[in-house]
Design an enzyme around this catalytic site. Structure first.
Site, PDB file in Angstrom:
ATOM      1  N   ASP A 102       0.815  -1.215   0.000  1.00 18.82           N
ATOM      2  CA  ASP A 102       0.000   0.000   0.000  1.00 18.82           C
ATOM      3  C   ASP A 102       0.853   1.271   0.000  1.00 18.82           C
ATOM      4  O   ASP A 102       0.683   2.134   0.849  1.00 18.82           O
ATOM      5  CB  ASP A 102      -0.888  -0.063   1.251  1.00 18.82           C
ATOM      6  CG  ASP A 102      -1.891   1.069   1.332  1.00 18.82           C
ATOM      7  OD1 ASP A 102      -2.390   1.483   0.281  1.00 18.82           O
ATOM      8  OD2 ASP A 102      -2.156   1.532   2.456  1.00 18.82           O
ATOM      9  N   GLU A 158       3.580  -7.881   7.533  1.00 18.43           N
ATOM     10  CA  GLU A 158       2.327  -8.505   7.107  1.00 18.43           C
ATOM     11  C   GLU A 158       2.485  -9.572   6.035  1.00 18.43           C
ATOM     12  O   GLU A 158       1.871  -9.497   4.969  1.00 18.43           O
ATOM     13  CB  GLU A 158       1.331  -7.430   6.658  1.00 18.43           C
ATOM     14  CG  GLU A 158       0.935  -6.507   7.786  1.00 18.43           C
ATOM     15  CD  GLU A 158      -0.311  -5.684   7.491  1.00 18.43           C
ATOM     16  OE1 GLU A 158      -0.717  -5.608   6.334  1.00 18.43           O
ATOM     17  OE2 GLU A 158      -0.880  -5.120   8.450  1.00 18.43           O
ATOM     18  N   TYR A 164      -6.327  -3.000  13.203  1.00 21.78           N
ATOM     19  CA  TYR A 164      -7.235  -1.952  12.714  1.00 21.78           C
ATOM     20  C   TYR A 164      -8.654  -2.131  13.253  1.00 21.78           C
ATOM     21  O   TYR A 164      -9.617  -1.977  12.518  1.00 21.78           O
ATOM     22  CB  TYR A 164      -7.186  -1.930  11.176  1.00 21.78           C
ATOM     23  CG  TYR A 164      -5.868  -1.338  10.687  1.00 21.78           C
ATOM     24  CD1 TYR A 164      -5.707   0.041  10.570  1.00 21.78           C
ATOM     25  CD2 TYR A 164      -4.774  -2.151  10.411  1.00 21.78           C
ATOM     26  CE1 TYR A 164      -4.500   0.594  10.158  1.00 21.78           C
ATOM     27  CE2 TYR A 164      -3.560  -1.600   9.999  1.00 21.78           C
ATOM     28  CZ  TYR A 164      -3.434  -0.229   9.875  1.00 21.78           C
ATOM     29  OH  TYR A 164      -2.246   0.325   9.480  1.00 21.78           O
ATOM     30  N   GLU A 193       1.171  -0.905  14.088  1.00 23.63           N
ATOM     31  CA  GLU A 193       0.290  -0.072  13.250  1.00 23.63           C
ATOM     32  C   GLU A 193      -1.095  -0.077  13.853  1.00 23.63           C
ATOM     33  O   GLU A 193      -1.586  -1.130  14.286  1.00 23.63           O
ATOM     34  CB  GLU A 193       0.154  -0.643  11.827  1.00 23.63           C
ATOM     35  CG  GLU A 193       1.315  -0.390  10.918  1.00 23.63           C
ATOM     36  CD  GLU A 193       1.073  -0.909   9.496  1.00 23.63           C
ATOM     37  OE1 GLU A 193      -0.086  -0.985   9.062  1.00 23.63           O
ATOM     38  OE2 GLU A 193       2.074  -1.241   8.842  1.00 23.63           O
TER      39      GLU A 193
HETATM   40  C1  BDP Z   1      -1.350  -2.367   6.689  1.00 21.82           C
HETATM   41  C2  BDP Z   1      -0.032  -2.201   5.978  1.00 21.82           C
HETATM   42  C3  BDP Z   1       0.266  -0.776   5.568  1.00 21.82           C
HETATM   43  C4  BDP Z   1      -0.987  -0.116   5.041  1.00 21.82           C
HETATM   44  C5  BDP Z   1      -2.013  -0.078   6.158  1.00 21.82           C
HETATM   45  C6  BDP Z   1      -3.312   0.597   5.729  1.00 21.82           C
HETATM   46  O1  BDP Z   1       1.024  -2.709   6.753  1.00 21.82           O
HETATM   47  O2  BDP Z   1       1.310  -0.750   4.641  1.00 21.82           O
HETATM   48  O3  BDP Z   1      -0.749   1.173   4.546  1.00 21.82           O
HETATM   49  O4  BDP Z   1      -2.317  -1.402   6.540  1.00 21.82           O
HETATM   50  O5  BDP Z   1      -4.205  -0.102   5.264  1.00 21.82           O
HETATM   51  O6  BDP Z   1      -1.981  -3.452   6.115  1.00 21.82           O
HETATM   52  O7  BDP Z   1      -3.402   1.801   5.848  1.00 21.82           O
END
Ligand code: BDP
Length: 621
Positions: free
Chosen positions: A170, A434, A490, A527
């Site tokens: 991404d 990932e 997330y 993240e």
């Molecule tokens: C994760 C990835 C990252 C993406 C992020 C996203 O590690 O590179 O930019 O999610 O979706 O899957 O913003």
């Protein structure tokens, strides 16, 4: 690999500036520039191109910006007769993703991998006067490269051919010569490597060191170089310029009395000066900055200098408007200043090795770094071009039976550790972001890579692999190999988006499960984030607004703070960044806490308050 610096025996000449550039007339893997020997004469139909920079955003049409295949760069350098006692070395900070280099039409080197440096001795091809340097660079990523991409050549219904290369990650596939190029005059007999492993006991620092020197075999054969009589001295010099310790020999141990430690946000750097002499005459000198600090994972804690460290910071990108991933010291200094202003202390070089200039800056600024190789996209179940979502029934290849990037993975681990082993800022190596780590075969793929990193690192830093959100974490095959569990999560965005109450429940459940699975492994949330368009506002809890981003982080933090093993939080992302186009991205990924031009979104201020209240060291839950 040593960073190029000028010393009393070495001269660095920058080749940065405006070069000439053209696309290969034929798209795709082969191009026609090689068959037509573009390197034999000045490039025709070339346009101006700054180096370093990505070339993509310097073009306006989509067919140019997204060009797939070979691009050609060219410049000239004038050279006087170099003299018998030196080699001329051409060095690239990086060339993304594969480079073929020619001097005056002669092939001098090839390098595969877009985020690590390489160099070549070019003496035999250089003539006094003006010399032509031609570099062909391939933008293509596939299942054998890192990162992973999908390359395709398809015939469209109108009979035309579409050549595409979709990134399985991404971020925009910026390519070109994105880091400095230098011409380096080096003594024929020289220092080629230095390894420094500092520790301390009480107030005394100890540095275990080794120095590798090389004779120039060609020079010896020609009778113009001599073998090195191993006469090496080392001096440790403090920030005031005072020599605090000296030793001699190619390896050994040095004590530093009243040592000053390198601490997060409070860096102290010494210089390690190596002098190589023959018959009492200095033939080479190199200065390597280093810091004295220890790193250890023990009893579920991440210790720096023996004290529990809490990671406060970001996953980042090397990304800015127009220059793409091109090195920009102004952005680098500003970014670290903003992180420190917020009370942050660390970052991850997501998802590739950042420039050497940036790593040196992190040493100087006391920013703690998780250093990551470009092993992203090793997960074929889902692709970032969203074809998997658009066509859910379509069979997807099995990752570990399909990817062929193990050799590239080994190579880049070797290159990253060789390049970064002496940096005090680096406290952990990340071998992937990932990957499909829950799929059988992941452990078999990764175990030798973890062994390799552990064997290669003289500093014996912890090693990790960053894990994607998955359904059943007990099946994960990379977590057991990792010293620290690093998770990208997330909840409240891709999962339970817009429903933070539910998000909290699931996050809490998962963190509790990690505590059961690995009661001694610290966890870093590497993240977590929510796309936020600067200027979008709402009184309710509405996704994409600045208010929602702030609420999202507040909800996550509430849960993190309940868990003993959570030793860090890296928000995704520091700033908005460019990506390939798809329906999930609005002119790029908008999860930045800052906009792409580094203006704050609302959540920044809550972070600042939180991080300023959490100590860097001595954090206990
Ligand atoms: C994760 C990835 C990252 C993406 C992020 C996203 O590690 O590179 O930019 O999610 O979706 O899957 O913003």
């Amino acid at each position: 690999m040593l960073f190029p610096i000028t010393t009393e025996t070495r001269t660095v000449t920058s080749l940065n500036g405006v070069w000439r550039f053209r696309f290969d007339p034929v798209r795709g893997r082969d191009g026609e520039g090689f068959a037509k020997r573009f390197f034999d004469r000045p490039l025709e139909n070339a346009v101006s191109m700054p180096v370093p920079s990505a070339w993509n955003d310097l073009f306006e049409t989509q067919s140019e910006r997204d060009f797939v295949g070979w691009v050609w760069y060219e410049t000239e350098f004038a050279q006087r007769e170099p003299g018998d006692d030196v080699n001329l070395v051409l060095r690239f900070g990086s060339a993304t993703h594969r480079a073929m280099v020619y001097v005056n039409g002669h092939f001098v080197t090839e390098h595969v991998g877009g985020f690590t440096p390489f160099e070549a001795v070019i003496d035999e091809h250089v003539t006094p006067g003006v010399n032509r340097l031609t570099v062909a660079i391939c933008t293509i990523l596939d299942y054998s490269t890192l990162p992973i991409g999908t390359y395709s050549e398809t015939e469209l219904p109108d009979g035309s051919k579409k050549i595409a290369n979709s990134p399985n990650f991404d971020f925009f596939n910026y390519t070109g010569i994105q880091r400095p190029v230098v011409l380096y005059t080096l003594p024929r007999s020289r220092i080629t490597d230095i390894t420094i492993v500092p520790t301390y006991t009480g107030t005394t620092g100890t540095v275990e060191y080794s120095v590798v020197t090389t004779d120039d075999p060609l020079g010896i054969a020609q009778g113009i170089a001599k073998r090195i009589a191993s006469d090496i001295t080392v001096d440790v010099v403090d920030e005031a310029g005072k020599t605090v310790a000296t030793a001699s020999g190619a390896s050994g141990s040095i004590s530093i009395p009243d040592v000053k430690l390198w601490n997060p946000r409070a860096a102290y750097l010494y210089d390690f000066i190596v002098t190589l002499k023959r018959d009492g005459k200095v033939i080479d000198v190199y200065r390597e900055p280093f810091g004295v600090r220890t790193v250890e994972v023990r009893d579920g804690r991440f210790l720096i200098n023996g004290k529990p460290f809490y990671f406060k910071g970001f996953g980042k990108h090397e990304d800015a408007a127009i220059r793409g991933r091109g090195l920009d010291d102004v952005f680098n200094v500003k970014d670290l200043r903003l992180i420190k202003w917020m009370g942050g202390n660390s970052l991850r070089t997501s998802h590739y090795c950042y420039s050497e200039e940036f790593m040196r800056l992190c040493d100087r600024e006391g920013i703690v770094v998780i250093d990551e190789v470009p092993a992203v996209g090793l997960m074929l179940k889902f692709s970032f071009d969203l074809s998997s979502l658009m066509n859910p029934g379509a069979p997807r290849p099995k990752t570990w039976e399909t990817v062929t990037c193990a050799d590239a993975h080994q190579a880049v681990i070797r290159e990253m550790i060789a390049r970064d082993k002496n940096h005090p800022c680096v406290v952990m190596w990340s071998l992937t972001n990932e990957s499909e780590s829950w799929e059988p075969g992941a452990g078999k793929y990764f175990a030798p890579l973890f062994d390799l990193a552990r064997e290669l690192d003289p500093g014996k830093r912890p090693v990790t692999g960053v894990l994607m959100q998955s359904r059943d974490i007990s099946k994960d095959e990379v977590a057991p190999l990792s010293d620290v569990v690093c998770i990208n999560r997330y909840y409240g965005w891709y999962f339970s988006g817009g429903d933070l109450a539910t998000a909290k429940v699931f996050l809490e459940k998962e963190l509790a499960q990690w505590h059961e699975l690995f009661p001694d492994k610290p966890i870093i949330v590497t993240e977590y984030g929510a796309d936020t368009i600067a200027g979008f506002h709402d009184t309710g809890s509405v996704m994409f607004t600045e208010e929602y981003q702030a609420q999202y982080y507040e909800a996550n933090h509430e849960v993190f703070d309940k868990f003993r093993l959570v030793v860090g939080e890296h928000a995704w992302n520091f700033a908005d960044f460019a990506t390939a186009q798809n329906i999930m991205r609005a002119q790029g990924n908008k999860k930045g806490l800052f906009t792409r031009d580094r203006q704050p979104k609302q959540a920044v201020f809550a972070f600042k308050k939180r991080w300023e209240a959490i100590p860097d060291l001595g954090h206990e839950k």
